[in-house]
Design a protein around this motif. Structure first.
Motif, short mmCIF file in Angstrom:
data_model
loop_
_atom_site.label_atom_id
_atom_site.label_comp_id
_atom_site.label_asym_id
_atom_site.label_seq_id
_atom_site.Cartn_x
_atom_site.Cartn_y
_atom_site.Cartn_z
N VAL A 25 0.80 -1.23 0.00
CA VAL A 25 0.00 0.00 0.00
C VAL A 25 0.84 1.28 0.00
CG1 VAL A 25 -1.93 -1.14 1.13
CG2 VAL A 25 -0.19 -0.03 2.53
N VAL A 26 2.11 1.22 0.38
CA VAL A 26 2.94 2.42 0.34
C VAL A 26 3.66 2.50 -1.01
CG1 VAL A 26 3.27 2.38 2.84
CG2 VAL A 26 4.96 1.29 1.38
N PRO A 27 4.17 3.68 -1.37
CA PRO A 27 4.73 3.86 -2.71
C PRO A 27 5.91 2.96 -3.07
CG PRO A 27 4.31 5.98 -1.69
CD PRO A 27 4.07 4.96 -0.64
N SER A 28 6.70 2.52 -2.10
CA SER A 28 7.87 1.70 -2.42
C SER A 28 8.22 0.79 -1.26
CB SER A 28 9.07 2.60 -2.76
OG SER A 28 9.49 3.31 -1.61
N VAL A 29 8.96 -0.28 -1.59
CA VAL A 29 9.40 -1.23 -0.57
C VAL A 29 10.39 -0.57 0.40
CG1 VAL A 29 10.62 -3.40 -0.15
CG2 VAL A 29 8.93 -3.25 -1.98
N PRO A 30 11.37 0.22 -0.09
CA PRO A 30 12.27 0.89 0.86
C PRO A 30 11.53 1.79 1.86
CG PRO A 30 13.22 0.95 -1.32
CD PRO A 30 11.83 0.41 -1.48
N LEU A 31 10.47 2.46 1.42
CA LEU A 31 9.71 3.30 2.34
C LEU A 31 9.00 2.44 3.39
CD1 LEU A 31 8.95 6.25 2.90
CD2 LEU A 31 6.91 5.90 1.49
N ILE A 277 2.92 2.00 15.39
CA ILE A 277 3.03 1.84 13.93
C ILE A 277 2.18 2.88 13.21
CG2 ILE A 277 1.17 0.13 13.64
CD1 ILE A 277 3.08 -1.29 11.63
N VAL A 278 1.04 3.28 13.80
CA VAL A 278 0.21 4.31 13.18
C VAL A 278 0.95 5.65 13.14
CG1 VAL A 278 -1.90 5.68 13.45
CG2 VAL A 278 -1.99 3.22 13.73
N GLY A 279 1.57 6.02 14.26
CA GLY A 279 2.32 7.27 14.31
C GLY A 279 3.51 7.26 13.36
N THR A 280 4.19 6.13 13.26
CA THR A 280 5.34 6.03 12.36
C THR A 280 4.90 6.13 10.91
OG1 THR A 280 6.41 4.57 13.97
CG2 THR A 280 7.37 4.66 11.78
N ILE A 281 3.81 5.45 10.56
CA ILE A 281 3.30 5.52 9.19
C ILE A 281 2.93 6.96 8.84
CG2 ILE A 281 1.37 4.88 7.70
CD1 ILE A 281 1.36 2.15 9.07
N CYS A 282 2.20 7.63 9.73
CA CYS A 282 1.77 9.01 9.47
C CYS A 282 2.97 9.94 9.29
CB CYS A 282 0.89 9.51 10.60
SG CYS A 282 -0.72 8.72 10.69
N PHE A 283 3.97 9.79 10.14
CA PHE A 283 5.12 10.70 10.08
C PHE A 283 6.00 10.42 8.86
CE2 PHE A 283 9.38 12.14 11.05
CZ PHE A 283 9.17 13.40 11.60
N VAL A 284 6.41 9.17 8.68
CA VAL A 284 7.33 8.82 7.58
C VAL A 284 6.65 9.00 6.23
CG1 VAL A 284 8.71 7.00 6.55
CG2 VAL A 284 8.65 7.25 9.04
N LEU A 285 5.43 8.47 6.11
CA LEU A 285 4.72 8.58 4.83
C LEU A 285 4.33 10.03 4.55
CD1 LEU A 285 3.62 6.93 2.47
CD2 LEU A 285 1.51 6.60 3.75
N GLY A 286 3.89 10.75 5.60
CA GLY A 286 3.54 12.15 5.41
C GLY A 286 4.75 12.97 4.98
N ASP A 288 7.38 11.91 3.36
CA ASP A 288 7.74 11.54 1.99
C ASP A 288 6.81 12.18 0.97
OD1 ASP A 288 9.23 9.59 0.08
OD2 ASP A 288 7.11 9.16 -0.30
N LEU A 289 5.51 12.12 1.22
CA LEU A 289 4.55 12.65 0.26
C LEU A 289 4.59 14.17 0.19
CD1 LEU A 289 1.48 10.32 0.97
CD2 LEU A 289 3.15 10.15 -0.88
N LEU A 290 4.68 14.83 1.35
CA LEU A 290 4.70 16.29 1.36
C LEU A 290 5.98 16.84 0.74
CD1 LEU A 290 3.21 17.08 4.89
CD2 LEU A 290 2.17 17.60 2.68
#
Length: 338
Positions: A25-31, A277-286, A288-290
């Motif tokens: 579901v995330v843009p890449s495996v490294p992410l 894991i929710v906080g990490t996803i929001c921070f790291v993914l946010g 990257d996308l922003l």
């Protein structure tokens, strides 16, 4: 269930399912790999906040120590070492645990008093802040060991098997699987212990330290044990991070790293282990996308974090739970009317 109590089997299933679906579901495996790795660092801060309760700005230091030790081990043994990746994370975790033990014996004893009370206040926060600063300057001024401002370079990805050809981790997908397995194992072990009979002592301290002391628990020893365990988990995260990047930048041990870990913990919420894991996803993914759409993305991310902290006291996970609860109540009300 007390606020922040670690989950039962149903939440563990959700946690492991998230790890399974993350690379899809995330843009890449490294992410996805970065999210899995940083989840452990966030988990270490979550445990301290919920069961200490201790707010530590030193988790970045233990993360960096684990990264440097794991990286040095990897460089020393080379990619052909049997079970090299497994031993590297154990080396990083053990080294960080020893550092946490030394820091905890001084910091907790210094401010807790004979009864072990009051250790989670501003004084403890400032002491761990100082530890993070000292760790950074030690790494900066030891270039022969850490690479100094250039970082520790040329860290190989070791094998997780008996030889270099057995489950080599050079492939990004395989490395993610390895990281996800490590995260899953740590989460299951922590959950089983905290929800065991022995873990009731930590829950008692988290709820009311003076009451826990009154019924016979050694609050100082329990807090020290928790601090060491959290340091070890952060160290394992750091060792994985070193192999992930192939280097250890100086930023891995600076104060900003500690700040990120605390922010991810607060962002996800401390109501459940899923908050890590929710906080990490929001921070790291946010992040990257922003960063792809706006050069001043830290401002938007910071504003979002402030909004969550002020208006969603349980973090993003608490907000999700409140929305689901409201929808469930609305549906039940409509069914009653019908």
């Amino acid at each position: 269930m007390m606020p922040g109590r670690l989950p039962g089997s149903s939440t563990l299933i959700v946690y492991l399912a998230v790890l399974l679906l993350l690379p899809i579901v995330v843009p890449s495996v490294p992410l996805a790999t970065e999210i899995a790795i940083m989840t452990l660092a966030t988990l270490s801060c979550h445990l301290l906040l919920v069961y200490g309760p201790l707010l530590s700005f030193g988790q970045g230091a233990f993360f960096g120590i684990g990264a440097y030790l794991g990286g040095l081990y990897a460089i020393g043994v080379g990619p052909a070492a049997p079970f090299g990746a497994v031993i590297a994370i154990l080396v990083g975790g053990l080294g960080a645990a020893v550092a946490a033990l030394l820091v905890g014996m001084v910091a907790l004893r210094r401010i807790a008093g004979l009864g072990g009370h009051g250790a989670g206040g501003v004084t403890f926060l400032m002491l761990t802040f100082a530890v993070a600063q000292v760790a950074y300057f030690v790494a900066y001024n030891a270039p022969q060991l850490t690479g100094g401002e250039n970082g520790l370079l040329n860290i190989p990805r070791l094998s997780a098997g008996l030889s270099a050809s057995d489950f080599t981790l050079t492939d990004p997908t395989r490395f993610y699987v390895f990281c996800a397995v490590v995260v899953g194992v740590v989460v299951v072990l922590v959950d089983r212990f905290i929800n065991s009979t022995a873990g009731q002592a930590f829950r008692a301290v988290g709820e009311n330290e003076r009451r826990a002391s009154a019924i016979g628990y050694d609050v100082f020893t329990l807090r020290l044990t928790l601090f060491v365990a959290a340091g070890a988990i952060a160290g394992i995260s750091g060792a994985l991070y070193a192999m992930f990047l192939g280097l250890v930048p100086l930023s891995a041990i600076d104060l900003i790293q500690s700040e990120r870990i605390v922010i991810m913990t607060a962002l996800g919420g401390t109501g459940s282990i899923l908050g890590a894991i929710v906080g990490t996803i929001c921070f790291v993914l946010g992040s990257d996308l922003l960063s792809r759409v706006w050069p001043h993305w830290p401002f938007a991310l910071g504003a979002a974090i402030v909004i969550v902290v002020f208006f969603a006291r349980g973090g993003v996970l608490g907000l999700i739970e409140n929305v689901l609860r409201a929808l469930r109540g609305s549906r039940q009300q409509s069914e009653t009317v019908e």
